[in-house]
Design a protein around this motif. Sequence first.
Motif, PDB file in Angstrom:
ATOM      1  N   ALA A 140       0.856  -1.165   0.054  1.00  0.00           N
ATOM      2  CA  ALA A 140       0.124  -0.146  -0.063  1.00  0.00           C
ATOM      3  C   ALA A 140       0.927   1.311  -0.010  1.00  0.00           C
ATOM      4  O   ALA A 140       0.664   2.373  -0.625  1.00  0.00           O
ATOM      5  N   TYR A 141       1.993   1.209   0.806  1.00  0.00           N
ATOM      6  CA  TYR A 141       2.916   2.379   0.619  1.00  0.00           C
ATOM      7  C   TYR A 141       3.405   2.460  -0.618  1.00  0.00           C
ATOM      8  O   TYR A 141       3.652   3.674  -1.001  1.00  0.00           O
ATOM      9  N   ALA A 142       3.981   1.437  -1.247  1.00  0.00           N
ATOM     10  CA  ALA A 142       4.814   1.624  -2.549  1.00  0.00           C
ATOM     11  C   ALA A 142       3.732   2.099  -3.613  1.00  0.00           C
ATOM     12  O   ALA A 142       4.378   2.602  -4.471  1.00  0.00           O
ATOM     13  N   LEU A 143       2.458   1.596  -3.499  1.00  0.00           N
ATOM     14  CA  LEU A 143       1.798   2.165  -4.524  1.00  0.00           C
ATOM     15  C   LEU A 143       1.417   3.512  -4.634  1.00  0.00           C
ATOM     16  O   LEU A 143       0.668   4.133  -5.570  1.00  0.00           O
ATOM     17  N   ILE A 144       1.695   4.147  -3.692  1.00  0.00           N
ATOM     18  CA  ILE A 144       1.470   5.813  -3.313  1.00  0.00           C
ATOM     19  C   ILE A 144       2.432   6.485  -4.452  1.00  0.00           C
ATOM     20  O   ILE A 144       1.949   7.565  -5.077  1.00  0.00           O
ATOM     21  N   GLN A 145       3.498   6.000  -4.815  1.00  0.00           N
ATOM     22  CA  GLN A 145       4.791   6.455  -5.891  1.00  0.00           C
ATOM     23  C   GLN A 145       4.415   5.535  -7.184  1.00  0.00           C
ATOM     24  O   GLN A 145       4.845   6.243  -8.043  1.00  0.00           O
ATOM     25  N   LEU A 146       4.448   4.381  -7.015  1.00  0.00           N
ATOM     26  CA  LEU A 146       4.728   3.537  -8.164  1.00  0.00           C
ATOM     27  C   LEU A 146       3.365   2.980  -8.863  1.00  0.00           C
ATOM     28  O   LEU A 146       2.180   3.186  -8.356  1.00  0.00           O
ATOM     29  N   ALA A 147       3.346   2.932 -10.132  1.00  0.00           N
ATOM     30  CA  ALA A 147       2.171   2.465 -10.897  1.00  0.00           C
ATOM     31  C   ALA A 147       1.968   1.019 -10.616  1.00  0.00           C
ATOM     32  O   ALA A 147       2.817   0.089 -10.247  1.00  0.00           O
ATOM     33  N   SER A 148       0.889   0.324 -10.940  1.00  0.00           N
ATOM     34  CA  SER A 148       0.489  -0.968 -10.568  1.00  0.00           C
ATOM     35  C   SER A 148       1.449  -1.935 -11.428  1.00  0.00           C
ATOM     36  O   SER A 148       1.853  -3.065 -10.769  1.00  0.00           O
ATOM     37  N   GLY A 149       1.709  -1.767 -12.602  1.00  0.00           N
ATOM     38  CA  GLY A 149       2.437  -2.792 -13.282  1.00  0.00           C
ATOM     39  C   GLY A 149       3.816  -2.979 -13.031  1.00  0.00           C
ATOM     40  O   GLY A 149       4.263  -4.179 -12.686  1.00  0.00           O
ATOM     41  N   PRO A 150       4.498  -1.903 -12.745  1.00  0.00           N
ATOM     42  CA  PRO A 150       5.961  -2.019 -12.245  1.00  0.00           C
ATOM     43  C   PRO A 150       5.918  -2.516 -10.681  1.00  0.00           C
ATOM     44  O   PRO A 150       6.784  -3.342 -10.651  1.00  0.00           O
ATOM     45  N   ALA A 151       5.201  -2.114  -9.816  1.00  0.00           N
ATOM     46  CA  ALA A 151       5.276  -2.695  -8.672  1.00  0.00           C
ATOM     47  C   ALA A 151       4.648  -4.250  -8.626  1.00  0.00           C
ATOM     48  O   ALA A 151       5.662  -4.986  -7.983  1.00  0.00           O
ATOM     49  N   ALA A 152       3.887  -4.695  -9.614  1.00  0.00           N
ATOM     50  CA  ALA A 152       3.684  -6.042  -9.605  1.00  0.00           C
ATOM     51  C   ALA A 152       4.782  -7.019 -10.239  1.00  0.00           C
ATOM     52  O   ALA A 152       4.989  -8.075  -9.840  1.00  0.00           O
ATOM     53  N   MET A 153       5.346  -6.213 -11.042  1.00  0.00           N
ATOM     54  CA  MET A 153       6.761  -7.095 -11.870  1.00  0.00           C
ATOM     55  C   MET A 153       7.677  -7.160 -10.836  1.00  0.00           C
ATOM     56  O   MET A 153       8.463  -8.187 -10.806  1.00  0.00           O
ATOM     57  N   ILE A 154       7.925  -6.360  -9.751  1.00  0.00           N
ATOM     58  CA  ILE A 154       9.090  -6.279  -8.821  1.00  0.00           C
ATOM     59  C   ILE A 154       8.432  -7.740  -8.070  1.00  0.00           C
ATOM     60  O   ILE A 154       9.062  -8.536  -7.755  1.00  0.00           O
ATOM     61  N   GLN A 155       7.200  -7.916  -7.625  1.00  0.00           N
ATOM     62  CA  GLN A 155       6.777  -8.994  -6.759  1.00  0.00           C
ATOM     63  C   GLN A 155       6.791 -10.208  -7.683  1.00  0.00           C
ATOM     64  O   GLN A 155       6.994 -11.363  -7.025  1.00  0.00           O
ATOM     65  N   ALA A 156       6.944 -10.243  -8.978  1.00  0.00           N
ATOM     66  CA  ALA A 156       7.180 -11.403  -9.768  1.00  0.00           C
ATOM     67  C   ALA A 156       8.347 -11.985  -9.543  1.00  0.00           C
ATOM     68  O   ALA A 156       8.469 -13.221  -9.934  1.00  0.00           O
ATOM     69  N   LEU A 209      10.126   1.392  -3.995  1.00  0.00           N
ATOM     70  CA  LEU A 209      10.711   0.171  -4.760  1.00  0.00           C
ATOM     71  C   LEU A 209      11.257  -0.682  -3.547  1.00  0.00           C
ATOM     72  O   LEU A 209      11.170  -1.959  -3.836  1.00  0.00           O
ATOM     73  N   LEU A 210      11.981  -0.302  -2.643  1.00  0.00           N
ATOM     74  CA  LEU A 210      12.453  -0.910  -1.372  1.00  0.00           C
ATOM     75  C   LEU A 210      11.325  -1.550  -0.826  1.00  0.00           C
ATOM     76  O   LEU A 210      11.552  -2.766  -0.014  1.00  0.00           O
ATOM     77  N   ALA A 211      10.228  -1.051  -0.645  1.00  0.00           N
ATOM     78  CA  ALA A 211       8.975  -1.374   0.038  1.00  0.00           C
ATOM     79  C   ALA A 211       8.543  -2.664  -0.590  1.00  0.00           C
ATOM     80  O   ALA A 211       8.048  -3.579  -0.074  1.00  0.00           O
ATOM     81  N   MET A 212       8.469  -2.647  -2.156  1.00  0.00           N
ATOM     82  CA  MET A 212       8.112  -3.694  -3.083  1.00  0.00           C
ATOM     83  C   MET A 212       9.054  -4.788  -2.728  1.00  0.00           C
ATOM     84  O   MET A 212       8.556  -6.058  -2.313  1.00  0.00           O
ATOM     85  N   VAL A 213      10.188  -4.631  -2.497  1.00  0.00           N
ATOM     86  CA  VAL A 213      11.365  -6.008  -2.308  1.00  0.00           C
ATOM     87  C   VAL A 213      11.051  -6.309  -1.075  1.00  0.00           C
ATOM     88  O   VAL A 213      11.180  -7.621  -0.896  1.00  0.00           O
ATOM     89  N   GLY A 214      10.830  -5.649  -0.085  1.00  0.00           N
ATOM     90  CA  GLY A 214      10.536  -6.076   1.336  1.00  0.00           C
ATOM     91  C   GLY A 214       9.314  -7.083   1.257  1.00  0.00           C
ATOM     92  O   GLY A 214       9.110  -8.059   1.664  1.00  0.00           O
ATOM     93  N   ALA A 215       8.088  -6.490   0.510  1.00  0.00           N
ATOM     94  CA  ALA A 215       6.929  -7.406   0.440  1.00  0.00           C
ATOM     95  C   ALA A 215       7.320  -8.745  -0.028  1.00  0.00           C
ATOM     96  O   ALA A 215       6.770  -9.651   0.281  1.00  0.00           O
ATOM     97  N   THR A 216       8.109  -8.649  -1.319  1.00  0.00           N
ATOM     98  CA  THR A 216       8.274  -9.772  -1.983  1.00  0.00           C
ATOM     99  C   THR A 216       9.222 -10.910  -1.210  1.00  0.00           C
ATOM    100  O   THR A 216       8.870 -12.042  -1.052  1.00  0.00           O
TER     101      THR A 216
END
Length: 313
Positions: A102-118, A170-177
């Motif tokens: 939720a924090y990451a998506l304040i700055q990131l678009a949905s697609g790139p955020a999901a790609m990191i989680q991939a 970006l670091l938040a998405m890496v942490g979520a992954t």
Amino acid sequence: MSRSTATIAPESSGPSGPSKSFIVGNLAACSFLWGSSYLFIKLMAGDVAPWAIAAGRGLLGATTLALFVAARGQSPLPRRHELRHWLVLGTTNGWLPNVLVAYALIQLASGPAAMIQAAGPLVTALFAHVLFSEERLGRRRLLGILIGMAGVAILIGPRLAEGGGTALSLLAMVGATLSYTCANLYTRAVPPRAGDPIRLALGQQMVSGTGALLLTLIFSGWGALGALAPHWQAVLALGVFATALPVTFFMRLIRAAGPTRAAMTGYLVPAVAAAMGVLVLGETLELRQIIGGCIILAGVFLVSTAPAGGRAR
């Protein structure tokens, strides 16, 4: 997690294990429903605190699953031997990654955020190689991990070098992954007597919602929960359709097929999230993001389709 617990074999639905239709059906359901979660979160991002989004998501998911468990004639309260597993999964697969996303998506678009989680399936496969004898990596899987990590570097490297709020997202998405990876591996080693998928999903959401609610009250107060009211449709869809349902399917899948194949959801979720972001939110993807995402997915494909047990060549 010790080697002794890591030797527990996946539960099977029959003598030859889960069928392809079972695996494909659960993968498709999880991927579509989880992919849609990025859309629902994005609709609230910026207007609602990340921990309040996570609290609404977890509490609605827990309520939905509690009603289902009660309808089966069971108590939704934790049994003594389930409590530890609920606490671990509620943190690693619940409030912690939910707040980070939720924090990451304040700055990131949905697609790139999901790609990191991939990249999650790649990390899962790497750790599963160490922890589970039947999840050994062959050369094809190792190649897939290297390719996938190169894609992650292309996707997030330039933005991390720039620093600022986007880098933190970006670091938040890496942490979520990484948090999701820990949850996948832990779920794999839960003893069968405590491993009812529905109850694991229930416990995860109960702890997730409670933990996020405490964070909301500590950092933002009750007013942050009031900010959810104008977005009640998105909150309801996020809690029921994008949380309670897919987490139940995923628990069934990971218990039956193991963490590496279950983590293939990361292969499909980015495509769903990116498509919804473009079609519904009007987002655009940079060429670098498309290239990095495709490389990540190519690595995930190599890892996920290689024969288990280190037999790949």
